[in-house]
Design a protein around this motif. Structure first.
Motif, PDB file in Angstrom:
ATOM      1  N   SER A  75     -10.445  18.386  -2.714  1.00  0.00           N
ATOM      2  CA  SER A  75     -10.286  17.625  -1.343  1.00  0.00           C
ATOM      3  C   SER A  75     -11.378  16.135  -1.454  1.00  0.00           C
ATOM      4  O   SER A  75     -11.990  15.951  -2.636  1.00  0.00           O
ATOM      5  CB  SER A  75     -11.232  18.733  -0.217  1.00  0.00           C
ATOM      6  N   SER A  76     -11.675  15.819   0.049  1.00  0.00           N
ATOM      7  CA  SER A  76     -12.416  14.866  -0.485  1.00  0.00           C
ATOM      8  C   SER A  76     -13.360  14.477   0.903  1.00  0.00           C
ATOM      9  O   SER A  76     -13.030  15.309   1.885  1.00  0.00           O
ATOM     10  CB  SER A  76     -11.634  12.888  -0.819  1.00  0.00           C
ATOM     11  N   ARG A 111       0.438  -0.939  -0.052  1.00  0.00           N
ATOM     12  CA  ARG A 111      -0.141  -0.112  -0.325  1.00  0.00           C
ATOM     13  C   ARG A 111       0.541   1.291  -0.137  1.00  0.00           C
ATOM     14  O   ARG A 111       2.111   1.168   0.688  1.00  0.00           O
ATOM     15  CB  ARG A 111      -1.047   0.006   1.582  1.00  0.00           C
ATOM     16  N   GLN A 112       0.456   1.605  -0.670  1.00  0.00           N
ATOM     17  CA  GLN A 112       0.660   3.201  -0.700  1.00  0.00           C
ATOM     18  C   GLN A 112      -0.445   4.553   0.186  1.00  0.00           C
ATOM     19  O   GLN A 112      -1.293   3.821   0.513  1.00  0.00           O
ATOM     20  CB  GLN A 112       0.884   4.065  -2.401  1.00  0.00           C
ATOM     21  N   PHE A 113       0.401   5.494   1.171  1.00  0.00           N
ATOM     22  CA  PHE A 113      -0.172   6.334   2.146  1.00  0.00           C
ATOM     23  C   PHE A 113       0.134   7.806   1.491  1.00  0.00           C
ATOM     24  O   PHE A 113       1.199   8.447   1.614  1.00  0.00           O
ATOM     25  CB  PHE A 113       0.662   5.700   3.362  1.00  0.00           C
ATOM     26  N   LEU A 114      -0.875   8.244   1.747  1.00  0.00           N
ATOM     27  CA  LEU A 114      -1.296   9.851   1.779  1.00  0.00           C
ATOM     28  C   LEU A 114      -1.518  10.286   2.738  1.00  0.00           C
ATOM     29  O   LEU A 114      -2.929  10.136   3.542  1.00  0.00           O
ATOM     30  CB  LEU A 114      -1.949  10.310   0.646  1.00  0.00           C
ATOM     31  N   ALA A 115      -0.643  11.096   3.332  1.00  0.00           N
ATOM     32  CA  ALA A 115      -0.977  11.752   4.279  1.00  0.00           C
ATOM     33  C   ALA A 115      -2.203  13.867   3.694  1.00  0.00           C
ATOM     34  O   ALA A 115      -2.035  13.653   3.199  1.00  0.00           O
ATOM     35  CB  ALA A 115       0.221  13.119   5.030  1.00  0.00           C
ATOM     36  N   ALA A 116      -2.788  12.878   5.070  1.00  0.00           N
ATOM     37  CA  ALA A 116      -3.331  14.378   5.022  1.00  0.00           C
ATOM     38  C   ALA A 116      -4.557  14.899   6.401  1.00  0.00           C
ATOM     39  O   ALA A 116      -3.856  14.583   7.558  1.00  0.00           O
ATOM     40  CB  ALA A 116      -5.193  13.657   4.196  1.00  0.00           C
ATOM     41  N   ASN A 117      -4.792  16.146   5.966  1.00  0.00           N
ATOM     42  CA  ASN A 117      -5.796  16.860   7.167  1.00  0.00           C
ATOM     43  C   ASN A 117      -6.510  17.068   7.444  1.00  0.00           C
ATOM     44  O   ASN A 117      -7.407  17.147   5.925  1.00  0.00           O
ATOM     45  CB  ASN A 117      -4.578  18.169   7.446  1.00  0.00           C
ATOM     46  N   VAL A 134      -7.064  16.666   0.788  1.00  0.00           N
ATOM     47  CA  VAL A 134      -6.169  15.209  -0.713  1.00  0.00           C
ATOM     48  C   VAL A 134      -7.692  14.985  -1.631  1.00  0.00           C
ATOM     49  O   VAL A 134      -9.123  15.395  -1.148  1.00  0.00           O
ATOM     50  CB  VAL A 134      -5.810  14.180  -0.046  1.00  0.00           C
ATOM     51  N   GLY A 135      -7.281  15.516  -3.208  1.00  0.00           N
ATOM     52  CA  GLY A 135      -8.421  15.533  -3.364  1.00  0.00           C
ATOM     53  C   GLY A 135      -7.760  14.401  -5.520  1.00  0.00           C
ATOM     54  O   GLY A 135      -6.868  14.104  -4.804  1.00  0.00           O
ATOM     55  N   ARG A 136      -8.143  15.112  -5.897  1.00  0.00           N
ATOM     56  CA  ARG A 136      -8.616  14.118  -7.163  1.00  0.00           C
ATOM     57  C   ARG A 136      -6.376  14.252  -7.872  1.00  0.00           C
ATOM     58  O   ARG A 136      -5.891  13.808  -8.118  1.00  0.00           O
ATOM     59  CB  ARG A 136      -8.724  14.562  -8.815  1.00  0.00           C
TER      60      ARG A 136
END
Length: 317
Positions: A172-173, A115-121, A138-140
């Protein structure tokens, strides 16, 4: 001009000259004439004292005002420096927490090498998270693509499940938290990982962040205090994500099943960094038998996360 007027003018002039002469000679030291001005000095001394006192008062007043202004300026400068120091300390504390989170993230990579991890706030939190979504930054443009993937699990630094992304735009998500009424996930208990059951959010059934486990077989070894993990079935959540702890078991129903209350393993309060699991080269856990269906609770128009078929099913509004 009459003779009397001339005499009066002459007298005034002579008196003026006499006074001027006495004052002039009184300036010289050791002159007898200096004693003649003593009565005048005595008469003027109270006025001199009053004038001197007023002069000292105004001098002290202006000096005090100037000093107070200097002290106020110094106080403002020190207050500004104190604020800067407190902001710096707060930034350092946040940086330290983020550093600790990132250190924990390396262990996530070890646990989920595919898995790849994407940091988000968190950009925005809802007033009532039981029925609304959180918004992440985080978004597209960051690789979130619902056309290429069925779902995205969101975890914290300890691999505790926080929820799932349900939609995204360019920047954004939307995050459906684990205690949302539309959330569901296939899970297993730590004592019997061979049999799975469903974990859902309770929504309007409680004002606390308590989850509900459903369709638990009567003979499943499950007691209060057991940990609940994602089963990996369905393709949304990888296996062994910690979901929560059993805090209570319900009675067995006529179908030989029971329910349980589960306390979430982690919450979104105070989280500085969240991690979105990107499903790249993720080996899905295959299952040959059909998973038991979730309970027949009708959540109306709330979009449901279907963990059994691995897709989201938003219902029409």
């Amino acid at each position: 001009m009459s003779k009397h007027q001339k005499n009066r003018i002459l007298a005034v002039v002579l008196v003026g000259l006499a006074v001027a002469s006495i004052m002039l000679f009184s300036i010289l030291p050791d002159q007898p004439s200096s004693n003649l001005t003593s009565p005048l000095s005595v008469a003027l001394r109270p006025f001199e004292r009053v004038f001197g006192g007023m002069t000292s008062f105004f001098q002290n007043h202006f000096a005090t005002t100037r000093r107070n202004s200097e002290l106020q300026s110094e106080n403002d400068r020190l207050r500004s420096e104190n604020l800067d120091l407190r902001l710096q300390i707060k930034d350092n504390e946040q940086a330290a927490r983020a550093y600790e989170d990132l250190k924990q993230a390396f262990s996530l990579k070890d646990r989920f090498p595919h898995r790849q991890f994407l940091a988000a706030n968190i950009l925005q939190a809802p007033l009532d998270p039981h029925y609304s979504y959180f918004r992440l930054d985080v978004g597209r443009t960051d690789g979130i693509d619902f056309q290429a993937s069925k779902a995205y699990a969101v975890v914290d630094e300890n691999a505790s499940l926080l929820g799932a992304l349900v939609s995204s735009d360019a920047l954004s998500s939307k995050l459906m938290p684990i205690f949302h009424e539309g959330f569901s996930c296939s899970v297993i208990g730590e004592r019997d990982p061979a049999h799975s059951f469903m974990l859902t959010g309770q929504g309007y059934f409680t004002d606390k962040h308590i989850l509900k486990a459903e369709n638990i077989p009567e003979d499943l070894d499950l007691v209060p205090g057991d940990k609940i993990y994602s089963s990996g079935r369905g393709g949304i959540f990888p296996e062994r994500l910690l979901c929560g702890t059993v805090i209570g078991l319900g009675p067995v129903n006529s179908m030989g099943q029971r329910t349980a209350e589960v306390e979430p393993a982690s919450g979104l309060e105070g989280k500085e960094v969240l991690f979105v699991l990107l499903p790249q080269n993720f080996p899905l856990v295959e299952t040959e038998e059909e998973e038991p269906a979730a309970s027949g609770l009708d959540f109306g128009e709330t979009p449901q996360v279907n963990a059994l078929e691995g897709k989201y099913e938003p219902q029409a509004h």
